[in-house]
Write a protein that holds these residues in place. Sequence first.
Motif, PDB file in Angstrom:
ATOM      1  N   HIS A   1       0.807  -1.220   0.000  1.00 50.52           N
ATOM      2  CA  HIS A   1       0.000   0.000   0.000  1.00 50.52           C
ATOM      3  C   HIS A   1       0.843   1.274   0.000  1.00 50.52           C
ATOM      4  CE1 HIS A   1      -3.481  -2.625   1.264  1.00 50.52           C
ATOM      5  NE2 HIS A   1      -3.974  -1.922   0.268  1.00 50.52           N
TER       6      HIS A   1
ATOM      7  N   ALA B   1      -3.292   1.557  -3.820  1.00 49.91           N
ATOM      8  CA  ALA B   1      -4.284   1.857  -2.793  1.00 49.91           C
ATOM      9  C   ALA B   1      -5.357   0.782  -2.745  1.00 49.91           C
ATOM     10  CB  ALA B   1      -4.931   3.213  -3.055  1.00 49.91           C
ATOM     11  N   SER B   2      -6.037   0.747  -1.608  1.00 48.12           N
ATOM     12  CA  SER B   2      -7.251  -0.047  -1.451  1.00 48.12           C
ATOM     13  C   SER B   2      -8.299   0.850  -0.826  1.00 48.12           C
ATOM     14  CB  SER B   2      -7.009  -1.260  -0.547  1.00 48.12           C
ATOM     15  OG  SER B   2      -6.156  -2.198  -1.149  1.00 48.12           O
TER      16      SER B   2
ATOM     17  N   LYS C   1      -8.947   2.454   3.375  1.00 48.98           N
ATOM     18  CA  LYS C   1      -7.694   2.428   4.131  1.00 48.98           C
ATOM     19  C   LYS C   1      -6.923   3.726   3.919  1.00 48.98           C
ATOM     20  CE  LYS C   1      -7.277  -2.627   3.931  1.00 48.98           C
ATOM     21  NZ  LYS C   1      -6.435  -3.782   3.543  1.00 48.98           N
TER      22      LYS C   1
ATOM     23  N   VAL D   1      -2.820   3.963   3.787  1.00 46.92           N
ATOM     24  CA  VAL D   1      -2.233   4.162   2.461  1.00 46.92           C
ATOM     25  C   VAL D   1      -1.448   5.473   2.417  1.00 46.92           C
ATOM     26  CG1 VAL D   1      -2.755   4.551   0.021  1.00 46.92           C
ATOM     27  CG2 VAL D   1      -3.917   2.721   1.275  1.00 46.92           C
TER      28      VAL D   1
END
Length: 261
Positions: A145, A149-150, A153, A157
């Motif tokens: 990360h 990205a996710s 989060k 991140v």
Amino acid sequence: MTLTSKTAIVTGSTSGIGLCVARALAREGANVVLNGFGEAAAIEAARAGIESAFGVKAHYAAADMTRPGEIADMVRDAEERFGTVDVLVNNAGIQFVSAIEDFPGETWERVLAINLSSAFYAMQAAIPGMKARGWGRIISTASAHSLVASPYKSAYVAAKHGIVGLTKTAALELATHGITVNCISPGYVWTSLVEAQIPDTMKARGLTKQQVIDDVLLKAQPTKAFVTVDQVAALALFLCSDAASQITGTNISMDGGWTAQ
């Protein structure tokens, strides 16, 4: 390689990646300073176990990674106790999952403090001694990360991207002082903390254990295998070696191909 007579501070090292890295450094002869949360008896067992197994000195520092003064005191105490701080591993980290509009402000500040700012303050305290001796190794645990990205989060991140920028800047500042600064970016690492999340995810999503592993945790990792703590520790140890003296300012991925996609 030998780290005999050198001292390493590893934050977030009472379990998981950090403890494995601390043990690897101790195996090569370094005195180590452990730091992190946990039950007192378990921490003492880990500390004493390092001394018994590797014949080095191990000390536990209870510094709160959200408090810059305590971080500086930890480094100062290690220098007074052992004479030097030669290796700094910034490994402390926490995670919190939430949509941005619902993300509590105090939690955002805490995630950034522990995952990013603590590394800055530890480096700030340790660098003068490293420069005076003309040798040092600074390694930060980033994450896949730090590169991708996710959703949900945002703080994590942002912090991990920040670690990469901090690493590059410090590497340039210290390039002529015999000090290397790098970060390691693992994908999902198999730890007791990850394992403990599986039952709740099974229940919440109606999945089997193997489905959670394959379709949730390892969905983004093409190898469909967890990174191990021993693999991260081995890479950290290599970065401390003379063979890695020209590796600085790098972000080394160890993510089973996650960020190659």
